[in-house]
Design a protein around this motif. Structure first.
Motif, PDB file in Angstrom:
ATOM      1  N   ARG A   1      74.298  47.332  -8.962  1.00 42.64           N
ATOM      2  CA  ARG A   1      72.943  47.524  -8.433  1.00 42.64           C
ATOM      3  C   ARG A   1      71.901  47.392  -9.546  1.00 42.64           C
ATOM      4  N   ARG A   2      72.175  47.999 -10.685  1.00 45.82           N
ATOM      5  CA  ARG A   2      71.256  47.921 -11.827  1.00 45.82           C
ATOM      6  C   ARG A   2      71.193  46.489 -12.365  1.00 45.82           C
ATOM      7  N   PHE A   3      72.329  45.822 -12.460  1.00 45.39           N
ATOM      8  CA  PHE A   3      72.376  44.450 -12.977  1.00 45.39           C
ATOM      9  C   PHE A   3      71.497  43.516 -12.151  1.00 45.39           C
ATOM     10  N   LEU A   4      71.503  43.689 -10.847  1.00 44.02           N
ATOM     11  CA  LEU A   4      70.703  42.820  -9.982  1.00 44.02           C
ATOM     12  C   LEU A   4      69.211  42.962 -10.255  1.00 44.02           C
ATOM     13  N   GLY A   5      68.786  44.072 -10.845  1.00 42.83           N
ATOM     14  CA  GLY A   5      67.374  44.279 -11.124  1.00 42.83           C
ATOM     15  C   GLY A   5      66.967  44.030 -12.567  1.00 42.83           C
ATOM     16  N   THR A   6      67.855  43.463 -13.375  1.00 45.33           N
ATOM     17  CA  THR A   6      67.551  43.315 -14.799  1.00 45.33           C
ATOM     18  C   THR A   6      66.832  42.029 -15.172  1.00 45.33           C
ATOM     19  N   LYS A   7      66.740  41.082 -14.289  1.00 43.49           N
ATOM     20  CA  LYS A   7      66.112  39.792 -14.602  1.00 43.49           C
ATOM     21  C   LYS A   7      65.193  39.386 -13.463  1.00 43.49           C
ATOM     22  N   LYS A   8      64.022  38.910 -13.814  1.00 47.03           N
ATOM     23  CA  LYS A   8      63.040  38.508 -12.813  1.00 47.03           C
ATOM     24  C   LYS A   8      63.656  37.493 -11.837  1.00 47.03           C
ATOM     25  N   GLY A   9      63.510  37.791 -10.546  1.00 50.61           N
ATOM     26  CA  GLY A   9      63.989  36.887  -9.505  1.00 50.61           C
ATOM     27  C   GLY A   9      65.443  37.083  -9.100  1.00 50.61           C
ATOM     28  N   ARG A  10      66.179  37.894  -9.842  1.00 48.14           N
ATOM     29  CA  ARG A  10      67.613  38.054  -9.552  1.00 48.14           C
ATOM     30  C   ARG A  10      67.858  38.789  -8.233  1.00 48.14           C
ATOM     31  N   LYS A  11      67.060  39.824  -7.932  1.00 43.31           N
ATOM     32  CA  LYS A  11      67.267  40.562  -6.683  1.00 43.31           C
ATOM     33  C   LYS A  11      67.075  39.648  -5.472  1.00 43.31           C
ATOM     34  N   ILE A  12      66.036  38.849  -5.501  1.00 40.81           N
ATOM     35  CA  ILE A  12      65.778  37.944  -4.380  1.00 40.81           C
ATOM     36  C   ILE A  12      66.874  36.888  -4.291  1.00 40.81           C
ATOM     37  N   ARG A  13      67.209  36.288  -5.418  1.00 38.50           N
ATOM     38  CA  ARG A  13      68.249  35.247  -5.428  1.00 38.50           C
ATOM     39  C   ARG A  13      69.577  35.788  -4.904  1.00 38.50           C
ATOM     40  N   TYR A  14      70.021  36.896  -5.470  1.00 44.59           N
ATOM     41  CA  TYR A  14      71.310  37.439  -5.059  1.00 44.59           C
ATOM     42  C   TYR A  14      71.248  38.129  -3.705  1.00 44.59           C
ATOM     43  N   GLY A  15      70.098  38.637  -3.344  1.00 40.01           N
ATOM     44  CA  GLY A  15      69.973  39.236  -2.019  1.00 40.01           C
ATOM     45  C   GLY A  15      70.374  38.248  -0.941  1.00 40.01           C
ATOM     46  N   ARG A  16      69.843  37.057  -1.036  1.00 39.23           N
ATOM     47  CA  ARG A  16      70.175  36.017  -0.056  1.00 39.23           C
ATOM     48  C   ARG A  16      71.658  35.651  -0.107  1.00 39.23           C
ATOM     49  N   LEU A  17      72.186  35.520  -1.315  1.00 37.23           N
ATOM     50  CA  LEU A  17      73.604  35.180  -1.456  1.00 37.23           C
ATOM     51  C   LEU A  17      74.520  36.269  -0.893  1.00 37.23           C
ATOM     52  N   LEU A  18      74.149  37.520  -1.105  1.00 37.57           N
ATOM     53  CA  LEU A  18      74.962  38.631  -0.595  1.00 37.57           C
ATOM     54  C   LEU A  18      74.907  38.694   0.927  1.00 37.57           C
ATOM     55  N   VAL A  19      73.755  38.395   1.490  1.00 38.19           N
ATOM     56  CA  VAL A  19      73.630  38.389   2.949  1.00 38.19           C
ATOM     57  C   VAL A  19      74.471  37.274   3.551  1.00 38.19           C
ATOM     58  N   GLU A  20      74.466  36.122   2.913  1.00 31.21           N
ATOM     59  CA  GLU A  20      75.199  34.965   3.443  1.00 31.21           C
ATOM     60  C   GLU A  20      76.709  35.080   3.267  1.00 31.21           C
ATOM     61  N   ALA A  21      77.158  35.911   2.328  1.00 26.77           N
ATOM     62  CA  ALA A  21      78.589  36.026   2.022  1.00 26.77           C
ATOM     63  C   ALA A  21      79.345  36.663   3.182  1.00 26.77           C
ATOM     64  N   PRO A  22      80.545  36.167   3.452  1.00 28.45           N
ATOM     65  CA  PRO A  22      81.353  36.784   4.518  1.00 28.45           C
ATOM     66  C   PRO A  22      81.802  38.184   4.122  1.00 28.45           C
ATOM     67  N   ARG A  23      81.805  39.093   5.089  1.00 27.12           N
ATOM     68  CA  ARG A  23      82.203  40.469   4.827  1.00 27.12           C
ATOM     69  C   ARG A  23      83.628  40.751   5.291  1.00 27.12           C
ATOM     70  N   THR A  24      84.330  39.740   5.666  1.00 28.84           N
ATOM     71  CA  THR A  24      85.664  39.966   6.212  1.00 28.84           C
ATOM     72  C   THR A  24      86.681  40.337   5.141  1.00 28.84           C
ATOM     73  N   ARG A  25      86.376  40.112   3.867  1.00 26.77           N
ATOM     74  CA  ARG A  25      87.291  40.456   2.783  1.00 26.77           C
ATOM     75  C   ARG A  25      87.499  41.952   2.673  1.00 26.77           C
ATOM     76  N   THR A  26      86.477  42.710   2.984  1.00 21.76           N
ATOM     77  CA  THR A  26      86.559  44.163   2.861  1.00 21.76           C
ATOM     78  C   THR A  26      86.481  44.775   4.248  1.00 21.76           C
ATOM     79  N   GLY A  27      86.790  46.012   4.345  1.00 17.42           N
ATOM     80  CA  GLY A  27      86.636  46.714   5.611  1.00 17.42           C
ATOM     81  C   GLY A  27      85.223  47.229   5.779  1.00 17.42           C
ATOM     82  N   HIS A  28      84.362  46.941   4.814  1.00 12.85           N
ATOM     83  CA  HIS A  28      82.997  47.470   4.826  1.00 12.85           C
ATOM     84  C   HIS A  28      82.059  46.539   5.566  1.00 12.85           C
ATOM     85  N   ARG A  29      80.996  47.112   6.052  1.00 13.37           N
ATOM     86  CA  ARG A  29      79.902  46.357   6.629  1.00 13.37           C
ATOM     87  C   ARG A  29      78.656  47.208   6.463  1.00 13.37           C
TER      88      ARG A  29
END
Length: 148
Positions: free
Chosen positions: A91-119
Motif C-alpha cells: 500500500r505504501r509502495f503504491l504511493g511513493t511515486k507520482k502517478g503510481r496509484k492511478i496507474r496501478y489502481g487501474r491494473l489492479l481493478v483489471e486483474a482477475p481475482r480468481t487466484r485468491t479467495g478474496h474479493r
C-alpha cells in the motif's frame, strides 16, 4: 422514468469513499437529499481494498509484469519497512511515486481475482473501483450485494 413525463429521471449512483472521507460524503449527500445506501466505505482506502482483493502475491505479479519489481524489492529493504506487514508495504509502495496509484489502481481493478479467495468487501466496491479508474460501470448495486 423518462424525463419527458414531467418527473425527474431515475438515477442510480454507487459510490466508494475512503474511511476518512465518510463524513464529507454523508453531509454532501444529505444536503442533496440523495440516498446514502449505495455509498460504500473502504476500510482504509481504495488501494487497501484492491490489495486485499488480489492479495500481496497477486499485486507482486503485476509489479513484476510492469517492470517495477526491482524497485519494489529495494523499497522493502528500507529500514522503515522492516516492521510493516507486506500488505502495508504494498500500500505504501503504491504511493511513493507520482502517478503510481492511478496507474496501478487501474491494473489492479483489471486483474482477475480468481487466484485468491478474496474479493472486494462488496460487489459494489468492484464496480465502483472500475468507474474510479476510468473503466465502465457494469450495473448499480442492490441491497443484497452489500458486503460486511
Amino acid at each position: 422514468m423518462p424525463a419527458s413525463s414531467g418527473q425527474p429521471a431515475s438515477v442510480c449512483a454507487t459510490g466508494l469513499c475512503d474511511e476518512g472521507e465518510q463524513g464529507f460524503y454523508k453531509r454532501g449527500l444529505t444536503r442533496a437529499q440523495a440516498p446514502l445506501q449505495d455509498i460504500y466505505v473502504c476500510t482504509a482506502d481504495l488501494e487497501d481494498e484492491l490489495i486485499r482483493a488480489l492479495g500481496t502475491a497477486g499485486v507482486e505479479e503485476i509489479l513484476r509484469a510492469e517492470g517495477d519489481f526491482r524497485a519494489w524489492q529495494t523499497f522493502q529493504r528500507q529500514p522503515a519497512q522492516h516492521d510493516r506487514r507486506r500488505h502495508q508495504q504494498v500500500r505504501r509502495f503504491l504511493g511513493t511515486k507520482k502517478g503510481r496509484k492511478i496507474r496501478y489502481g487501474r491494473l489492479l481493478v483489471e486483474a482477475p481475482r480468481t487466484r485468491t479467495g478474496h474479493r472486494p468487501r462488496s460487489t459494489a466496491s468492484s464496480r465502483t473501483c472500475e468507474g474510479v479508474y476510468g473503466l465502465p460501470f457494469r450495473a448499480c448495486s442492490t441491497a443484497d450485494e452489500r458486503g460486511a
